[in-house]
Design an enzyme around this catalytic site. Sequence first.
Site, PDB file in Angstrom:
ATOM      1  N   LYS A  13       0.835  -1.203   0.000  1.00  0.00           N
ATOM      2  CA  LYS A  13       0.000   0.000   0.000  1.00  0.00           C
ATOM      3  C   LYS A  13       0.876   1.261   0.000  1.00  0.00           C
ATOM      4  O   LYS A  13       0.640   2.169  -0.781  1.00  0.00           O
ATOM      5  CB  LYS A  13      -0.923   0.021   1.237  1.00  0.00           C
ATOM      6  N   ARG A  88      -9.643   0.489   8.952  1.00  0.00           N
ATOM      7  CA  ARG A  88      -9.267  -0.906   9.170  1.00  0.00           C
ATOM      8  C   ARG A  88     -10.387  -1.694   9.848  1.00  0.00           C
ATOM      9  O   ARG A  88     -10.206  -2.886  10.091  1.00  0.00           O
ATOM     10  CB  ARG A  88      -8.023  -0.964  10.049  1.00  0.00           C
ATOM     11  N   ARG A 127      11.330  -6.665   4.998  1.00  0.00           N
ATOM     12  CA  ARG A 127      11.154  -5.229   4.784  1.00  0.00           C
ATOM     13  C   ARG A 127      12.063  -4.411   5.703  1.00  0.00           C
ATOM     14  O   ARG A 127      12.242  -4.736   6.869  1.00  0.00           O
ATOM     15  CB  ARG A 127       9.694  -4.858   5.052  1.00  0.00           C
ATOM     16  N   ARG A 160      11.090  -2.622  11.346  1.00  0.00           N
ATOM     17  CA  ARG A 160      10.032  -2.226  12.285  1.00  0.00           C
ATOM     18  C   ARG A 160       9.804  -3.355  13.277  1.00  0.00           C
ATOM     19  O   ARG A 160       9.831  -4.522  12.925  1.00  0.00           O
ATOM     20  CB  ARG A 160       8.738  -1.960  11.510  1.00  0.00           C
TER      21      ARG A 160
HETATM   22  P1  AMP Z   1       0.701   0.061   9.132  1.00  0.00           P
HETATM   23  O1  AMP Z   1       1.947   0.868   8.968  1.00  0.00           O
HETATM   24  O2  AMP Z   1      -0.455   0.589   8.322  1.00  0.00           O
HETATM   25  O3  AMP Z   1       0.926  -1.415   8.907  1.00  0.00           O
HETATM   26  O4  AMP Z   1       0.246   0.226  10.662  1.00  0.00           O
HETATM   27  C1  AMP Z   1       1.074  -0.186  11.721  1.00  0.00           C
HETATM   28  C2  AMP Z   1       0.280  -0.315  13.007  1.00  0.00           C
HETATM   29  O5  AMP Z   1      -0.322   0.940  13.338  1.00  0.00           O
HETATM   30  C3  AMP Z   1      -0.881  -1.297  12.950  1.00  0.00           C
HETATM   31  O6  AMP Z   1      -0.477  -2.636  13.183  1.00  0.00           O
HETATM   32  C4  AMP Z   1      -1.756  -0.746  14.090  1.00  0.00           C
HETATM   33  O7  AMP Z   1      -1.221  -1.084  15.366  1.00  0.00           O
HETATM   34  C5  AMP Z   1      -1.603   0.755  13.909  1.00  0.00           C
HETATM   35  N1  AMP Z   1      -2.609   1.298  12.970  1.00  0.00           N
HETATM   36  C6  AMP Z   1      -2.374   1.906  11.760  1.00  0.00           C
HETATM   37  N2  AMP Z   1      -3.524   2.272  11.184  1.00  0.00           N
HETATM   38  C7  AMP Z   1      -4.518   1.905  12.029  1.00  0.00           C
HETATM   39  C8  AMP Z   1      -5.927   1.986  11.972  1.00  0.00           C
HETATM   40  N3  AMP Z   1      -6.568   2.527  10.923  1.00  0.00           N
HETATM   41  N4  AMP Z   1      -6.637   1.499  13.036  1.00  0.00           N
HETATM   42  C9  AMP Z   1      -6.016   0.957  14.101  1.00  0.00           C
HETATM   43  N5  AMP Z   1      -4.697   0.821  14.204  1.00  0.00           N
HETATM   44  C10 AMP Z   1      -3.928   1.293  13.171  1.00  0.00           C
END
Ligand code: AMP
Length: 219
Positions: A13, A88, A127, A160
Site C-alpha cells: 500500500k 481498518r 522489509r 520495524r
Molecule cells: P501500518 O503501517 O499501516 O501497517 O500500521 C502499523 C500499526 O499501526 C498497525 O499494526 C496498528 O497497530 C496501527 N494502525 C495503523 N492504522 C490503524 C488503523 N486505521 N486502526 C487501528 N490501528 C492502526
Amino acid sequence: MRVVLLGPPGAGKGTQAKPLQEKYGICQVSTGDILRKAVREHAPLGKQAAEYLDRGELVPDDVMLKLVAERLQEKDCEKGFILDGFPRTVPQAEGLEQILRDLGSGLDFVLCIQLPQGVLIQRLSGRRTCKKCGGLYHILLNPPKREGLCDSCGGELYQRQDDREETIAARLRVFETQTAPLVDYYRMKGLLREINGVGSSEEIRSRVFQALGAEHDLS
Ligand code: AMP
C-alpha cells in the site's frame, strides 16, 4: 481524488501510494506513519498507541477517527488524499463517511491490493524502513544501493518492531478478522477496485492506474 488503499500488511500500500500522490498531486495519509512518528516523538498519541503497535493490534477506533478527522481538515488534503492503512474496521469506515460528509465530500475509489499469505510473510519479514523519510526497501527484492542506508536521503534503515516474525502472524490475523469485512462493505457501495498484488511494483502500479481509468506512462 479521494482514495482508500486497502489490503493486508505487506501488500504494498505504501509503495503504491507514492505514484498516486505524484500523479494527482494529492497527499498520502498513512495512519501507521503518523502513529510511528508520534511514538518516536513521545507525543501523547504515541504513548496511547505504542503498546498496540508493538503487539500488532489495532489502536482503538475512537483514537483513530479523531486523528483522521483532524488530518483530513488540513490544507494539503483539500485537493484529495490517499488513505493508506485507514479504515481498518467497519466502525472506522462508517466514521470516515461521516467525516467526509461533514467536509462536503465522499470517496471516489477504494483500491484493494490482494496477495497470498506466503508472499505477505516473505515481504514483511524482509522489509526495511528508513528512519528519516519512511522509504521502503526489501533485503532481497529491493535492496538499497548501500547496505543499511536509504538511497533517497541516506537515512538509517531499520526493521520495524512489528515486522518481526512473531508479530507478523498477529497482524495478518487482525487483518482477516477486522479489516477483510471492509472488502464486502465497499463492494456493496460500488467503490471497490480489486488489484492483483503479485508481481513487480511497476506491474502493480500499472494495474492501479488502470483500475482508476488513468493512462500511465511506465517509464
Ligand atoms: P501500518 O503501517 O499501516 O501497517 O500500521 C502499523 C500499526 O499501526 C498497525 O499494526 C496498528 O497497530 C496501527 N494502525 C495503523 N492504522 C490503524 C488503523 N486505521 N486502526 C487501528 N490501528 C492502526
